[in-house]
Scaffold this motif. Structure first.
Motif, short mmCIF file in Angstrom:
data_model
loop_
_atom_site.label_atom_id
_atom_site.label_comp_id
_atom_site.label_asym_id
_atom_site.label_seq_id
_atom_site.Cartn_x
_atom_site.Cartn_y
_atom_site.Cartn_z
N ARG A 285 0.83 -1.20 0.00
CA ARG A 285 0.00 0.00 0.00
C ARG A 285 0.87 1.25 0.00
O ARG A 285 0.60 2.21 -0.74
CB ARG A 285 -0.93 -0.04 1.22
N ARG A 286 1.90 1.27 0.81
CA ARG A 286 2.79 2.43 0.85
C ARG A 286 3.56 2.60 -0.47
O ARG A 286 3.73 3.72 -0.96
CB ARG A 286 3.77 2.30 2.02
N LEU A 287 4.01 1.49 -1.04
CA LEU A 287 4.79 1.57 -2.28
C LEU A 287 3.94 2.07 -3.44
O LEU A 287 4.37 2.91 -4.23
CB LEU A 287 5.38 0.20 -2.60
N THR A 288 2.74 1.55 -3.57
CA THR A 288 1.90 1.94 -4.70
C THR A 288 1.44 3.39 -4.59
O THR A 288 1.25 4.06 -5.60
CB THR A 288 0.69 1.01 -4.80
N ARG A 289 1.27 3.87 -3.36
CA ARG A 289 0.86 5.26 -3.19
C ARG A 289 2.01 6.23 -3.43
O ARG A 289 1.84 7.28 -4.04
CB ARG A 289 0.29 5.47 -1.79
N ALA A 290 3.20 5.86 -2.95
CA ALA A 290 4.34 6.77 -3.06
C ALA A 290 5.04 6.68 -4.41
O ALA A 290 5.65 7.65 -4.86
CB ALA A 290 5.33 6.48 -1.93
N VAL A 295 5.06 0.83 -10.43
CA VAL A 295 4.20 -0.37 -10.42
C VAL A 295 3.99 -0.83 -11.86
O VAL A 295 3.55 -0.05 -12.71
CB VAL A 295 2.86 -0.06 -9.75
N VAL A 296 4.29 -2.08 -12.15
CA VAL A 296 4.17 -2.61 -13.50
C VAL A 296 2.70 -2.95 -13.77
O VAL A 296 2.08 -3.66 -12.98
CB VAL A 296 5.04 -3.87 -13.68
N GLU A 323 11.73 -0.72 2.87
CA GLU A 323 10.48 -1.19 3.47
C GLU A 323 10.71 -2.49 4.22
O GLU A 323 10.18 -2.69 5.32
CB GLU A 323 9.42 -1.38 2.38
N MET A 324 11.50 -3.39 3.66
CA MET A 324 11.79 -4.65 4.33
C MET A 324 12.59 -4.42 5.60
O MET A 324 12.44 -5.15 6.60
CB MET A 324 12.51 -5.60 3.38
#
Length: 381
Positions: A285-290, A295-296, A323-324
């Protein structure tokens, strides 16, 4: 002879029965005897009122207010003069009757309008409880395009469904969308579960259960390189996911074509599948928003990777690893609690998710798979 007011002959200003809420300057005449204001009623005022379905009875209160009689129901009301000449008065008696008819068609009884929020009304459901709904929602329910649900009865039904399976409903999960609830298992573990999964019994306690959600799991980061072919150039992707067995995940479950190379960049052990699912879902969720540009799109890898999401451009690797790092710190500190759950709070696997509880429990090691000459793949240390 004074010239007639343009509104008296204009056909553009007609009564608007679709107006859901009357102007605040239009109120029912329920005050009994009102003081009459001594002043003439202009002919073009009367013409404008009649063109909109009303008759002016008198001037009341002050020079700005008129007492009107509805030509449809005969009810009286008080309206400001400028509403009659410049807008469209709404008969509150007719409006109440229409709202009551709409409520009856929706299966509820109209009690009255919310004085603080004019777009809302109070309705009594068949169960006897009072509902507060927008009039638009009630109109949709009357048309059959939606339904009206009693919150009190819903909570009681969810409590019964939870007790049947050994859970206790705690309340809404305020940290997530409205589709999740917090439940306490008989062992004391608190978990976020979708009510539909609780109703079907498709849930397992991440504290004492025996399914994937309570067993150790891993969050992984794969480097995937697809060979050129069929009009497609060679492609390079990253995949972040979770699985009890990442080796099996990329070898047998992703459906990669012959010649594809996969390198396991990082594997993060998690205490339970439930915690892995929650942390991985929050990270996506954080990655797709930021970073939406990283995103492929699903149609780019459709048919070569058996997932529909969670695929990123290689340039995002440093951000994903950061993130990890956050997830690892939380896992070490024991902050990956039971109140956060991902979409997989069920015992059955959701399509496109990374759950696998079929293989053994050996911890995977980072390795690269490369194609043999016959097109098969094997792991190389």
């Amino acid at each position: 002879m004074p010239k007639p007011h343009p509104l008296a002959t204009s056909s553009a200003r007609q009564p608007n029965p679709c107006l859901a809420t009357p102007p605040i300057s239009t109120v029912p005449d329920n005050l009994g005897v009102l003081p009459v204001f001594a002043g003439p009623i202009r002919p073009h005022w009367q013409a404008a009122a009649r063109a909109k379905g009303f008759d002016i009875v008198a001037r009341v209160l002050d020079r700005y207010h008129l007492r009107l009689r509805c030509q449809t129901c005969g009810g009286n009301m008080v309206s400001k003069l400028y509403v009659v000449t410049s807008s469209c008065p709404i008969c509150p008696h007719c409006l109440t009757a229409r709202r009551q008819a709409t409520a009856n068609a929706a299966g509820v009884n109209f009690l009255g309008q919310d004085a603080d929020r004019p777009a809302y009304g109070f309705f009594r459901a068949d169960c006897g409880h009072t509902l507060r709904r927008q009039f638009e929602i009630v109109e949709r329910a009357a048309r059959g395009t939606t339904g009206l649900r009693c919150e009190i009865c819903l909570i009681r039904r969810e409590e019964v469904e939870a007790r049947r399976l050994g859970w206790q409903r705690v309340g809404n999960d305020t940290g997530r969308s409205g589709y999740y609830r917090l439940y306490r298992h008989r062992c004391g573990h608190v978990q976020s579960i979708a009510p539909v999964n609780m109703a079907w019994g498709q849930c397992d306690c991440a504290g004492c259960g025996q399914s994937w959600s309570s067993r150790p799991s891993f969050i992984y980061l794969f480097d995937i390189r697809l060979p050129a072919g069929a009009g497609q150039a060679a492609r390079h992707y990253l995949k972040l996911g979770y699985s009890a067995h990442p080796d099996k995940r990329h070898r047998h479950q992703l459906g990669l074509p012959p010649g594809a190379e996969v390198e396991v960049l990082r594997i993060l052990p998690m205490p339970t599948g439930h915690a892995a699912c929650a942390a991985e879902t929050a990270a996506h969720r954080r990655l797709t928003r930021a970073h939406p540009g990283a995103v492929v799109p699903a149609d780019e890898f459709a048919g070569v990777i058996k997932v529909t999401r969670e695929i990123y451009r290689p340039a995002l690797r440093a951000v994903i690893e950061a993130e990890m790092d956050k997830i690892e710190v939380g896992a070490d500190a024991g902050r990956l609690g039971s109140s956060a759950a991902g979409p997989n709070d069920t015992m059955g696997q959701q399509p496109g998710e990374d759950k696998d509880d079929m293989a053994d429990d050996r911890r995977p090691t980072a390795r690269r798979t490369r194609p043999d000459r016959d097109g098969s793949r094997h792991g190389a240390a």
